[in-house]
Design a protein around this motif. Structure first.
Motif, PDB file in Angstrom:
ATOM      1  N   SER A 132       0.841  -1.201   0.000  1.00 23.50           N
ATOM      2  CA  SER A 132       0.000   0.000   0.000  1.00 23.50           C
ATOM      3  C   SER A 132       0.874   1.249   0.000  1.00 23.50           C
ATOM      4  CB  SER A 132      -0.881  -0.056   1.258  1.00 23.50           C
ATOM      5  OG  SER A 132      -1.638   1.108   1.420  1.00 23.50           O
ATOM      6  N   GLY A 133       0.364   2.337  -0.585  1.00 27.50           N
ATOM      7  CA  GLY A 133       1.158   3.576  -0.672  1.00 27.50           C
ATOM      8  C   GLY A 133       2.153   3.483  -1.816  1.00 27.50           C
ATOM      9  N   GLY A 134       3.294   4.127  -1.688  1.00 25.84           N
ATOM     10  CA  GLY A 134       4.311   4.090  -2.749  1.00 25.84           C
ATOM     11  C   GLY A 134       4.991   2.735  -2.792  1.00 25.84           C
ATOM     12  N   ARG A 159      -3.179   4.115  -3.873  1.00 23.84           N
ATOM     13  CA  ARG A 159      -3.691   5.005  -2.824  1.00 23.84           C
ATOM     14  C   ARG A 159      -5.208   4.980  -3.006  1.00 23.84           C
ATOM     15  NH1 ARG A 159       1.256   7.147  -1.035  1.00 23.84           N
ATOM     16  NH2 ARG A 159       2.726   7.418  -2.736  1.00 23.84           N
ATOM     17  N   CYS A 160      -5.939   4.741  -1.924  1.00 28.04           N
ATOM     18  CA  CYS A 160      -7.383   4.473  -2.036  1.00 28.04           C
ATOM     19  C   CYS A 160      -8.181   5.493  -1.218  1.00 28.04           C
ATOM     20  CB  CYS A 160      -7.647   3.047  -1.546  1.00 28.04           C
ATOM     21  SG  CYS A 160      -9.391   2.666  -1.381  1.00 28.04           S
ATOM     22  N   PHE A 180     -11.057   4.288   1.296  1.00 28.18           N
ATOM     23  CA  PHE A 180     -10.700   3.703   2.591  1.00 28.18           C
ATOM     24  C   PHE A 180     -10.602   4.768   3.689  1.00 28.18           C
ATOM     25  CE2 PHE A 180      -8.314   1.148   5.668  1.00 28.18           C
ATOM     26  CZ  PHE A 180      -8.978  -0.056   5.543  1.00 28.18           C
ATOM     27  N   GLY A 230       3.766  -1.115   3.876  1.00 27.56           N
ATOM     28  CA  GLY A 230       3.529   0.261   3.430  1.00 27.56           C
ATOM     29  C   GLY A 230       4.146   1.270   4.372  1.00 27.56           C
ATOM     30  N   GLY A 231       3.556   2.453   4.413  1.00 25.94           N
ATOM     31  CA  GLY A 231       4.100   3.518   5.253  1.00 25.94           C
ATOM     32  C   GLY A 231       3.088   3.999   6.274  1.00 25.94           C
ATOM     33  N   ASN A 232       3.311   5.199   6.792  1.00 28.33           N
ATOM     34  CA  ASN A 232       2.476   5.746   7.870  1.00 28.33           C
ATOM     35  C   ASN A 232       0.988   5.785   7.535  1.00 28.33           C
ATOM     36  OD1 ASN A 232       4.134   6.193   9.972  1.00 28.33           O
ATOM     37  ND2 ASN A 232       4.769   8.230   9.315  1.00 28.33           N
ATOM     38  N   GLY A 233       0.660   6.204   6.299  1.00 31.88           N
ATOM     39  CA  GLY A 233      -0.742   6.288   5.893  1.00 31.88           C
ATOM     40  C   GLY A 233      -1.389   4.914   5.947  1.00 31.88           C
ATOM     41  N   SER A 234      -0.673   3.925   5.443  1.00 37.40           N
ATOM     42  CA  SER A 234      -1.205   2.557   5.424  1.00 37.40           C
ATOM     43  C   SER A 234      -1.390   2.043   6.848  1.00 37.40           C
ATOM     44  CB  SER A 234      -0.256   1.634   4.660  1.00 37.40           C
ATOM     45  OG  SER A 234      -0.014   2.167   3.379  1.00 37.40           O
ATOM     46  N   THR A 258      -2.075   3.899   9.403  1.00 39.66           N
ATOM     47  CA  THR A 258      -3.230   4.624   9.954  1.00 39.66           C
ATOM     48  C   THR A 258      -4.526   3.933   9.527  1.00 39.66           C
ATOM     49  OG1 THR A 258      -1.969   6.657   9.713  1.00 39.66           O
ATOM     50  CG2 THR A 258      -4.312   6.911  10.138  1.00 39.66           C
ATOM     51  N   THR A 297       9.082   1.577   2.323  1.00 41.74           N
ATOM     52  CA  THR A 297       9.204   2.891   1.673  1.00 41.74           C
ATOM     53  C   THR A 297      10.680   3.186   1.432  1.00 41.74           C
ATOM     54  OG1 THR A 297       8.983   5.285   1.992  1.00 41.74           O
ATOM     55  CG2 THR A 297       9.021   3.981   3.982  1.00 41.74           C
TER      56      THR A 297
HETATM   57  P1  ATP Z   1       4.276   6.168   1.430  1.00 41.68           P
HETATM   58  O1  ATP Z   1       5.274   6.344   2.540  1.00 41.68           O
HETATM   59  O2  ATP Z   1       4.823   5.498   0.256  1.00 41.68           O
HETATM   60  O3  ATP Z   1       3.521   7.436   1.108  1.00 41.68           O
HETATM   61  P2  ATP Z   1       1.929   5.432   2.900  1.00 41.68           P
HETATM   62  O4  ATP Z   1       1.424   4.153   3.440  1.00 41.68           O
HETATM   63  O5  ATP Z   1       2.202   6.513   3.916  1.00 41.68           O
HETATM   64  O6  ATP Z   1       3.189   5.115   2.014  1.00 41.68           O
HETATM   65  P3  ATP Z   1      -0.397   6.874   1.905  1.00 41.68           P
HETATM   66  O7  ATP Z   1      -0.725   7.276   0.518  1.00 41.68           O
HETATM   67  O8  ATP Z   1      -0.276   7.937   2.938  1.00 41.68           O
HETATM   68  O9  ATP Z   1       0.912   5.980   1.787  1.00 41.68           O
HETATM   69  O10 ATP Z   1      -1.509   5.835   2.426  1.00 41.68           O
HETATM   70  C1  ATP Z   1      -1.843   4.695   1.667  1.00 41.68           C
HETATM   71  C2  ATP Z   1      -3.320   4.416   1.792  1.00 41.68           C
HETATM   72  O11 ATP Z   1      -3.640   4.148   3.169  1.00 41.68           O
HETATM   73  C3  ATP Z   1      -4.218   5.594   1.423  1.00 41.68           C
HETATM   74  O12 ATP Z   1      -4.428   5.709   0.039  1.00 41.68           O
HETATM   75  C4  ATP Z   1      -5.504   5.201   2.145  1.00 41.68           C
HETATM   76  O13 ATP Z   1      -6.207   4.232   1.432  1.00 41.68           O
HETATM   77  C5  ATP Z   1      -4.950   4.601   3.446  1.00 41.68           C
HETATM   78  N1  ATP Z   1      -4.920   5.659   4.471  1.00 41.68           N
HETATM   79  C6  ATP Z   1      -3.982   6.616   4.641  1.00 41.68           C
HETATM   80  N2  ATP Z   1      -4.295   7.447   5.642  1.00 41.68           N
HETATM   81  C7  ATP Z   1      -5.490   7.019   6.101  1.00 41.68           C
HETATM   82  C8  ATP Z   1      -6.391   7.480   7.121  1.00 41.68           C
HETATM   83  N3  ATP Z   1      -6.114   8.558   7.855  1.00 41.68           N
HETATM   84  N4  ATP Z   1      -7.530   6.793   7.318  1.00 41.68           N
HETATM   85  C9  ATP Z   1      -7.829   5.707   6.583  1.00 41.68           C
HETATM   86  N5  ATP Z   1      -7.042   5.228   5.602  1.00 41.68           N
HETATM   87  C10 ATP Z   1      -5.894   5.874   5.358  1.00 41.68           C
END
Ligand code: ATP
Length: 327
Positions: free
Chosen positions: A13-15, A76-77, A80, A105-109, A111, A130
């Protein structure tokens, strides 16, 4: 007593980052060893919502350890982010009797996974995937080593042409919020200056340096710039240098997405394998909403909320060292 985990899902998930495939392979093979079934979920949370699952076994992850990217694809979804989207995902998981997840994945994933547990009690263990290396709870993230090696190889090539023309080359590397990539690439590429988002004094120092050294006309320089540097990136720095020095011959190379691609380094493969293995064991032990990392050689589990809220900082001693070694 923990409920025995019988079936898990794994997703990226994410990048994307080199080494994600090695992590998927490790998750699938460790799970198979312990008699746990595995579903791969395509395109991260998007596939969870769209019901895009594939059954994986030891053989389906053969011959992928050396491949960059991710065989499960990533995305990126937006859906969700909403409780409704997460409900659809949870129903799809329950329908398939998936009782645990591994999220690469990363922090967003992380979360998103935390919310999925809070709302639907589906446990997730996270793996730091990442290239930026900016996740708390692990010394190194999956993909970072490959990315810095890719960038250093590019710099070595740029150095050849820079030297032939007595040019100053600004090389922009990835790192929107952190200077881990730029610092490592600058040190290992022998850069004369390194611009990172965490520091704001480099421009003044560089101008001083060029004013006080005849070097700018007699030799060449490599300057590494993180894309998130406070000056506004390599092109902005080029403009400032050209305004200040009329006789300077500056070129900018933005490495961009080549840093994300390529076959993962041996180091990333080992890290991804180790973390994938530990993630399955953590789920088996009843751990929930935690990221697996390696800190000082030890496997560490960090609560998602801690991993998300704390930042990992570049080593200030390395910044000082890079300056000394550039003289
Ligand atoms: P990278 O470090 O590569 O950016 P990442 O995991 O931080 O990786 P994000 O684009 O921030 O990448 O998050 C990936 C996906 O996780 C988002 O597209 C979304 O589907 C989910 N996500 C991120 N933040 C939230 C949130 N606050 N609540 C629910 N889902 C989230």
């Amino acid at each position: 007593m923990n409920k025995k985990i019988k079936r898990i899902g794994v997703f990226t998930s994410g990048g994307d980052a080199p080494g994600m495939n090695a992590a998927i392979r490790a998750v699938v093979r460790t799970a198979s060893y312990y008699g746990i079934e595995v579903y791969g979920i395509k395109e991260g949370y998007q596939g969870m919502i769209d019901n895009d699952f594939i059954e994986l076994n030891s053989r389906s992850v053969a011959n992928i350890i050396q491949n960059g990217g991710t065989m499960l694809k990533t995305a990126r979804c937006k859906e969700f982010f909403t409780p409704e989207g997460r409900s659809i995902a949870a129903n799809n998981l329950r329908h398939r009797h998936i009782d645990g997840l591994v999220c690469i994945g990363g922090n967003g994933s992380y979360t998103g996974a935390l919310k999925l547990f809070e709302e639907h009690k589906i446990p997730t263990i996270g793996l730091p995937g990442t290239i930026d290396n900016d996740l708390f709870g692990t010394d190194f993230t999956i993909g970072y080593d490959t990315a810095i090696n890719t960038a250093v190889n590019a710099i070595d090539k740029i150095r050849d042409t820079a030297g032939s023309h007595n040019r100053v080359f600004l090389v922009e590397v990835m790192g929107r919020d952190s200077g881990f990539i730029a610092l490592a690439v600058g040190i290992s590429g022998g850069a004369e200056a390194i611009f990172i988002p965490e520091e704001n004094s480099e421009m003044a120092k560089l101008i001083d340096h060029f004013k006080n050294h005849s070097r700018r006309t007699k030799s060449f320089s490599i300057i590494v710039v993180a894309e998130g540097d406070k000056q506004g990136g390599a092109l902005a720095i080029q403009q400032k240098l050209e305004q200040e020095f009329s006789d300077i011959n500056v070129r900018t190379t933005i490495l961009g997405h080549i840093q994300r691609g390529g076959s993962p380094s041996a180091r990333d493969r080992v890290l991804a394998s180790h973390l994938g293995y530990e993630a399955v064991r953590a789920l088996q032990n009843g751990e929930v909403s935690k990221a697996v990392g390696i800190v000082g050689g030890e496997v560490v589990l960090t609560d998602f909320d801690v991993a998300i809220s704390k930042s990992k900082n570049v080593n200030p001693e390395l910044i000082k060292m890079a300056e000394i070694l550039a003289n």
